[in-house]
Design a protein around this motif. Sequence first.
Motif, PDB file in Angstrom:
ATOM      1  N   ALA A 159     -11.890   3.731 -14.352  1.00 31.63           N
ATOM      2  CA  ALA A 159     -10.453   3.853 -14.631  1.00 31.63           C
ATOM      3  C   ALA A 159      -9.711   2.555 -14.343  1.00 31.63           C
ATOM      4  CB  ALA A 159      -9.847   5.029 -13.852  1.00 31.63           C
TER       5      ALA A 159
ATOM      6  N   ALA B 213      -2.125   3.137 -11.677  1.00 35.11           N
ATOM      7  CA  ALA B 213      -1.761   2.252 -12.787  1.00 35.11           C
ATOM      8  C   ALA B 213      -2.326   2.672 -14.141  1.00 35.11           C
ATOM      9  CB  ALA B 213      -2.201   0.817 -12.476  1.00 35.11           C
ATOM     10  N   THR B 214      -3.286   3.575 -14.157  1.00 39.95           N
ATOM     11  CA  THR B 214      -3.841   3.980 -15.453  1.00 39.95           C
ATOM     12  C   THR B 214      -3.881   5.500 -15.545  1.00 39.95           C
ATOM     13  OG1 THR B 214      -6.190   4.138 -14.817  1.00 39.95           O
ATOM     14  CG2 THR B 214      -5.384   1.949 -15.415  1.00 39.95           C
TER      15      THR B 214
ATOM     16  N   GLU C 254      -4.950  10.785  -1.121  1.00 41.60           N
ATOM     17  CA  GLU C 254      -4.735   9.396  -0.692  1.00 41.60           C
ATOM     18  C   GLU C 254      -6.059   8.692  -0.409  1.00 41.60           C
ATOM     19  OE1 GLU C 254      -1.515   8.152   1.721  1.00 41.60           O
ATOM     20  OE2 GLU C 254      -0.573  10.127   1.692  1.00 41.60           O
TER      21      GLU C 254
ATOM     22  N   TYR D 192       0.797  -1.225   0.000  1.00 39.82           N
ATOM     23  CA  TYR D 192       0.000   0.000   0.000  1.00 39.82           C
ATOM     24  C   TYR D 192       0.830   1.276   0.000  1.00 39.82           C
ATOM     25  CZ  TYR D 192      -3.614  -3.375   1.157  1.00 39.82           C
ATOM     26  OH  TYR D 192      -4.451  -4.453   1.138  1.00 39.82           O
TER      27      TYR D 192
ATOM     28  N   ARG E 271      -8.969   9.533  -1.716  1.00 36.74           N
ATOM     29  CA  ARG E 271      -9.649   9.356  -2.998  1.00 36.74           C
ATOM     30  C   ARG E 271      -9.071   8.172  -3.770  1.00 36.74           C
ATOM     31  NH1 ARG E 271     -13.120  13.152  -4.805  1.00 36.74           N
ATOM     32  NH2 ARG E 271     -13.188  15.144  -3.713  1.00 36.74           N
TER      33      ARG E 271
ATOM     34  N   THR F 173     -10.260  -4.486  -4.411  1.00 40.88           N
ATOM     35  CA  THR F 173     -11.315  -3.510  -4.156  1.00 40.88           C
ATOM     36  C   THR F 173     -12.038  -3.151  -5.455  1.00 40.88           C
ATOM     37  OG1 THR F 173     -10.180  -2.661  -2.212  1.00 40.88           O
ATOM     38  CG2 THR F 173     -11.755  -1.186  -3.248  1.00 40.88           C
TER      39      THR F 173
ATOM     40  N   ALA G 226      -7.101   6.996 -14.260  1.00 37.58           N
ATOM     41  CA  ALA G 226      -7.098   7.131 -12.800  1.00 37.58           C
ATOM     42  C   ALA G 226      -6.334   8.376 -12.385  1.00 37.58           C
ATOM     43  CB  ALA G 226      -6.486   5.887 -12.155  1.00 37.58           C
TER      44      ALA G 226
ATOM     45  N   PHE H 145     -18.724   3.232  -5.802  1.00 34.62           N
ATOM     46  CA  PHE H 145     -18.980   2.620  -7.108  1.00 34.62           C
ATOM     47  C   PHE H 145     -20.458   2.291  -7.320  1.00 34.62           C
ATOM     48  CE2 PHE H 145     -14.410   2.314  -7.053  1.00 34.62           C
ATOM     49  CZ  PHE H 145     -14.055   2.426  -8.382  1.00 34.62           C
TER      50      PHE H 145
ATOM     51  N   LYS I  46      -7.618   5.462  -2.547  1.00 29.01           N
ATOM     52  CA  LYS I  46      -8.053   4.217  -1.921  1.00 29.01           C
ATOM     53  C   LYS I  46      -9.523   3.953  -2.238  1.00 29.01           C
ATOM     54  CE  LYS I  46      -8.360   0.685   0.840  1.00 29.01           C
ATOM     55  NZ  LYS I  46      -7.724  -0.601   0.528  1.00 29.01           N
ATOM     56  N   ARG I  47     -10.361   4.957  -2.050  1.00 31.01           N
ATOM     57  CA  ARG I  47     -11.795   4.814  -2.302  1.00 31.01           C
ATOM     58  C   ARG I  47     -12.073   4.511  -3.771  1.00 31.01           C
ATOM     59  NH1 ARG I  47     -16.806   8.703  -2.840  1.00 31.01           N
ATOM     60  NH2 ARG I  47     -15.347   9.949  -4.031  1.00 31.01           N
ATOM     61  N   GLY I  48     -11.199   4.954  -4.651  1.00 30.05           N
ATOM     62  CA  GLY I  48     -11.343   4.664  -6.072  1.00 30.05           C
ATOM     63  C   GLY I  48     -10.773   3.308  -6.456  1.00 30.05           C
ATOM     64  N   ALA I  49     -10.299   2.542  -5.446  1.00 26.60           N
ATOM     65  CA  ALA I  49      -9.764   1.191  -5.690  1.00 26.60           C
ATOM     66  C   ALA I  49      -8.477   1.240  -6.509  1.00 26.60           C
ATOM     67  CB  ALA I  49     -10.814   0.306  -6.353  1.00 26.60           C
ATOM     68  N   HIS I  50      -7.758   2.338  -6.381  1.00 24.30           N
ATOM     69  CA  HIS I  50      -6.528   2.513  -7.140  1.00 24.30           C
ATOM     70  C   HIS I  50      -5.275   2.485  -6.264  1.00 24.30           C
ATOM     71  CE1 HIS I  50      -8.235   2.980 -11.086  1.00 24.30           C
ATOM     72  NE2 HIS I  50      -9.168   3.759 -10.580  1.00 24.30           N
ATOM     73  N   LEU I  51      -5.411   2.079  -5.016  1.00 22.81           N
ATOM     74  CA  LEU I  51      -4.223   1.903  -4.180  1.00 22.81           C
ATOM     75  C   LEU I  51      -3.788   0.442  -4.293  1.00 22.81           C
ATOM     76  CD1 LEU I  51      -2.137   2.757  -2.105  1.00 22.81           C
ATOM     77  CD2 LEU I  51      -3.834   2.305  -0.312  1.00 22.81           C
ATOM     78  N   PHE I  52      -2.604   0.219  -4.815  1.00 18.83           N
ATOM     79  CA  PHE I  52      -2.132  -1.154  -5.024  1.00 18.83           C
ATOM     80  C   PHE I  52      -1.595  -1.756  -3.729  1.00 18.83           C
ATOM     81  CE2 PHE I  52      -1.509  -2.437  -9.611  1.00 18.83           C
ATOM     82  CZ  PHE I  52      -2.553  -1.651 -10.051  1.00 18.83           C
ATOM     83  N   SER I  53      -2.012  -2.971  -3.442  1.00 21.94           N
ATOM     84  CA  SER I  53      -1.450  -3.636  -2.265  1.00 21.94           C
ATOM     85  C   SER I  53       0.031  -3.936  -2.531  1.00 21.94           C
ATOM     86  CB  SER I  53      -2.248  -4.897  -1.926  1.00 21.94           C
ATOM     87  OG  SER I  53      -2.245  -5.797  -3.009  1.00 21.94           O
TER      88      SER I  53
ATOM     89  N   CYS J 149     -12.513   1.844   2.406  1.00 18.08           N
ATOM     90  CA  CYS J 149     -12.668   3.308   2.457  1.00 18.08           C
ATOM     91  C   CYS J 149     -13.901   3.781   1.688  1.00 18.08           C
ATOM     92  CB  CYS J 149     -11.400   3.976   1.914  1.00 18.08           C
ATOM     93  SG  CYS J 149     -11.278   5.736   2.300  1.00 18.08           S
TER      94      CYS J 149
END
Lengths: 347, 347, 347, 347
Positions: free
Chosen positions: D232, C58-59, C225, C30, C227, D61, C62, D97, C229-236, D91
Amino acid sequence: MFFASDNTGPVHPDVMAALAAANEGYAMGYGADALAAEVQDRIREIFEAPEAVVYLVATGTAANSLALATLSTPWQTVFCSPVAHIHEDECNAPEFFTGGAKLTLVGDADKMTPETLRAAIAGEETRGVHGPQRGPVSITNVTERGTVYTAGEVAGLCAVAKEFGLPVHLDGARFANALVATNATPAEMTWRAGVDALSFGGTKNGCMGVEAVVFFDAEKAWEFELRRKRGAHLFSKHRYLSAQMAAYLQDDLWLRLARMANDGAAKLADGLKDAGAGFEWEPQANMIFPSFPRKRHQALHEAGAKYYVWEGDLDGADPEERLTARLVCDWSVSEDGIDRFLEVLKG
Amino acid sequence: MFFASDNTGPVHPDVMAALAAANEGYAMGYGADALAAEVQDRIREIFEAPEAVVYLVATGTAANSLALATLSTPWQTVFCSPVAHIHEDECNAPEFFTGGAKLTLVGDADKMTPETLRAAIAGEETRGVHGPQRGPVSITNVTERGTVYTAGEVAGLCAVAKEFGLPVHLDGARFANALVATNATPAEMTWRAGVDALSFGGTKNGCMGVEAVVFFDAEKAWEFELRRKRGAHLFSKHRYLSAQMAAYLQDDLWLRLARMANDGAAKLADGLKDAGAGFEWEPQANMIFPSFPRKRHQALHEAGAKYYVWEGDLDGADPEERLTARLVCDWSVSEDGIDRFLEVLKG
Amino acid sequence: MFFASDNTGPVHPDVMAALAAANEGYAMGYGADALAAEVQDRIREIFEAPEAVVYLVATGTAANSLALATLSTPWQTVFCSPVAHIHEDECNAPEFFTGGAKLTLVGDADKMTPETLRAAIAGEETRGVHGPQRGPVSITNVTERGTVYTAGEVAGLCAVAKEFGLPVHLDGARFANALVATNATPAEMTWRAGVDALSFGGTKNGCMGVEAVVFFDAEKAWEFELRRKRGAHLFSKHRYLSAQMAAYLQDDLWLRLARMANDGAAKLADGLKDAGAGFEWEPQANMIFPSFPRKRHQALHEAGAKYYVWEGDLDGADPEERLTARLVCDWSVSEDGIDRFLEVLKG
Amino acid sequence: MFFASDNTGPVHPDVMAALAAANEGYAMGYGADALAAEVQDRIREIFEAPEAVVYLVATGTAANSLALATLSTPWQTVFCSPVAHIHEDECNAPEFFTGGAKLTLVGDADKMTPETLRAAIAGEETRGVHGPQRGPVSITNVTERGTVYTAGEVAGLCAVAKEFGLPVHLDGARFANALVATNATPAEMTWRAGVDALSFGGTKNGCMGVEAVVFFDAEKAWEFELRRKRGAHLFSKHRYLSAQMAAYLQDDLWLRLARMANDGAAKLADGLKDAGAGFEWEPQANMIFPSFPRKRHQALHEAGAKYYVWEGDLDGADPEERLTARLVCDWSVSEDGIDRFLEVLKG
């Protein structure tokens, strides 16, 4: 000389009387009042649409946003005129209620045409998932520049929408004024032309605060009800929305009031033309945009006339420069006010 | 014998008269009417809060959802009772208006306590970005079970919220009933206790459809105005909201009406207790939940009494089984109706 | 002869090697990997911006959507070119992530100018709460038509934005190509010009899937940060994003790759011009839009060339009609491929 | 002694090799790579579901949120365990979504039962539009407490969902670990049990960052594709997602890796039990929650063991007080690490 807006005048006495009459005894809330069913029946009759479903809300923005949200998905784009109320005057309410749909502006005029609409829709090539998907077409009638689509013109736009399989919404905040201006029937202006959902305005035309959303196909009725509740637009004391609408429809009050407003604007426009005013948009309903010299605006404002200067600066230098006014009449417009306005105008 | 809800009764005549009085001449729209400023001044006086900002909307759900959205961010969670109106009765409107905030249910009772609230907030450990972030606390007073927080109890909850730096919202759809029940002043029940924003209800207490949102700190005033417009809750003919609220505040009408409602419920509760009814939640305001045998419910319904059976099935077998009713009084409750209800109850 | 897109080529071997090297042992997830901090330091150095905060996603969509959401509110409108990626190619992602903000299209060209931008911003008169509020300006550099803003041009647009107090976002999916084309430094092209947030692209330029979002002011870091995470764009397993970006920045790989791509496109453009091709948009970076006769397109497609026909129909009748191609080079473009393309073109 | 998470270990060499192998030549982007189709075919085979549609995203997520958004509407509520990842660890991504759906917490345990689920669904009485509407059931398997539902248990929950006409989502971030723990087939654990959509995890089990979303009914495939793009989460260089997933499925790598992880955890649990550790949740897969004295935690941390203290404070006073650890194994767990951990534990 009050021409600022059709929401600055009083509520018609018949509507006030209906509110008082509705204020007797008990009535179930949230749309379960007996009057709500009567209103639906009456609108079905007026529109010759026995399957239509009818919902009441209190603001035009609610009617438009909830109707568009019901007709679209968040990844679509709504096609409308660049001067549409939903684009310019609702602080992104359509984007909010649709969950983030886009608005694609069609052409650069007050009215869309089949050509500009087809070009706009075709321009949103779908290219798989990349671009926004094509969504509903929204027609504003009367337009925000006071011009009017005939029923035939609405049908022409609907035909283009149908070519692409898209639903059509009609923003009829001034629906009555459009009908009066064109002599179309409610059915001709809507479902017979191809309209799927209508925002049927009452507020600007003598009511206190009520708009009907009419779906000519009942398929999405339940979704609309959930959207209305979730949008905080379901009234607990719903009978007072019903009462307004019932009075509005009674004995063609809605058409009579629109006629008063349109007639007032026509008289005003005639006088203005006589006085040499120009019109970018031909006066057709109850809202007109005359341009005349700054010094006449100044005289009018000093005399107490109330209206918005649409283009130009009241305090500019050249007294002969032409500024454009926006003048709106509602049912309560007075002959005297018009006469006095024209007198002051002519100096 | 109409006890279904406090939104099924009529609007008080003073409010109707104020609507009629407001219906003279022209008034600017969208909150620019002179009455709107008067209403704000009056609320500031009543709440002893000269800096407060006041906005009018037409539904309680709008007041709550817009207030909570203004106090929170979409990645937070709102702390409230599991029976809060915002959780159970608004079809996800708070989630919609906040842009997807969560609601964390505090304890398992009608009222939160400092202990259950602290446990709930502590339970939402923030763990960086992973969990929902802690957001506003929302207190409903009168609760949805008819019980009441004293001003001291509200202060106790606010103190816990402030430990964690969280703002506090009070859902006062029945705020007047709560004040009357506790003899607190408006200031004591709100900002002196630590409340940041109040939904100040008028609709359930004799108005037609008006709620004030009061922010005791003006910092987020402009954001609220944009949220209200974007939510389609800004009325064009705003004077009719102002007029209702002005009449409601005039000569303590709001408190007088709440007293009538509370007194009615108290009388009903006393009679029910005499008749052997039980109460899971002690009657304190204008909504009570007595339990008594099915056969008495059946008799009441046959006699035309209107109310919801809260728990249990009117058509069950055992005539002695106890079902729970929800009985709500508003200002228009009649002594006769109460007497007759109690007569039928006693058989 | 692969010119379909800069996302169809392989990842550069240095980036692959960095992924392999990062795949040793354990690393906290994370964004808590050591490489993430190194990447931030490196970007601060490269941009001469010691206070900048840097986040990896990653995109490109995003990066853009999350950056814009952080710079705006849902009731605002974002100003961008009508051909901006955020408008045409992201399926309403900006509208989704902003919570319903609008996009206002500036001018009708690939590039905004101070004049068209000022006109667009001024055109969104704020009129209180009624219209959308003015929000961020988003500049795409390289544009979606392959043209480039100089640092001076970016500064000119930023100056207009600042006149109105608006923040500026730079969509730099092809940022390296823009720098190489203009010989600007990273600082000159961004914060020195007035840019507040940058989408710094890696994916199109030799990485597997990584973009940095750079905020030159750290104020909204935490919001971003949340946003993300909530957007599912935080990579584990964030280290693999870090590793790509670290390799990309190592020894100016990012600039070297962009130079290869731009040089390839220049060579292709020169050959095309020699062969009589026309260009609506002057070739400046790694994406060009030549127009040449249908029969040459047909020959190229038969010979296996891969690219999109941008305008016109490959299967039309007239062999001499000119169709427009879109040809994109990435770092992996081969001299041979270009030579062969030009040979086939010339017939 | 690295037990912090199953996302802290390295990517399996076979997956790295597949990425390298995929890095040859050109491939169309956005899911049009040949490998993507192969992956879909392979998943259909493995799940004995020839009609299934398969989409790849990079985070768990994203998989969960997009799947739930596709199965629900914004005015519904999703039923899940109070410890579900979608509730505690994302989060508010599901709320984002879905456009503001609610999550209803079922029971108070790590696992839902038919009884707690039925009670929760029944508790959300629909009462027309007032409350949230009943939406999908989401089952997490392996649970966030390391426990496992058998295929029979999943079927039991699905049966309850189907009683109410609700769709079922399975959050299978650790799906392989659940299969290995129960000896169920993929089909038994999903569509044969009644599951409609699956988040099929790769990231925690040896991949770099890839999850498949599997819909067993193709009806909503296109909507999902639009949601993925708008979110995204559609990768331009999609082949690198495909390659990971293809390697993961090759020769049952996914099951072999899960077995290694589960076996490691079992060995650890056995040793811990021998050493007197207690377990609130019975170890069943690759994540365990032993409690043992503070002084042993301190010794382990000093010796370099990496894990989270789940409950209790490492720096507290009483050395004998029991704190709970969370220990997670992934495929890369070493016998040596386990042995050393147990040695240090035993002192």
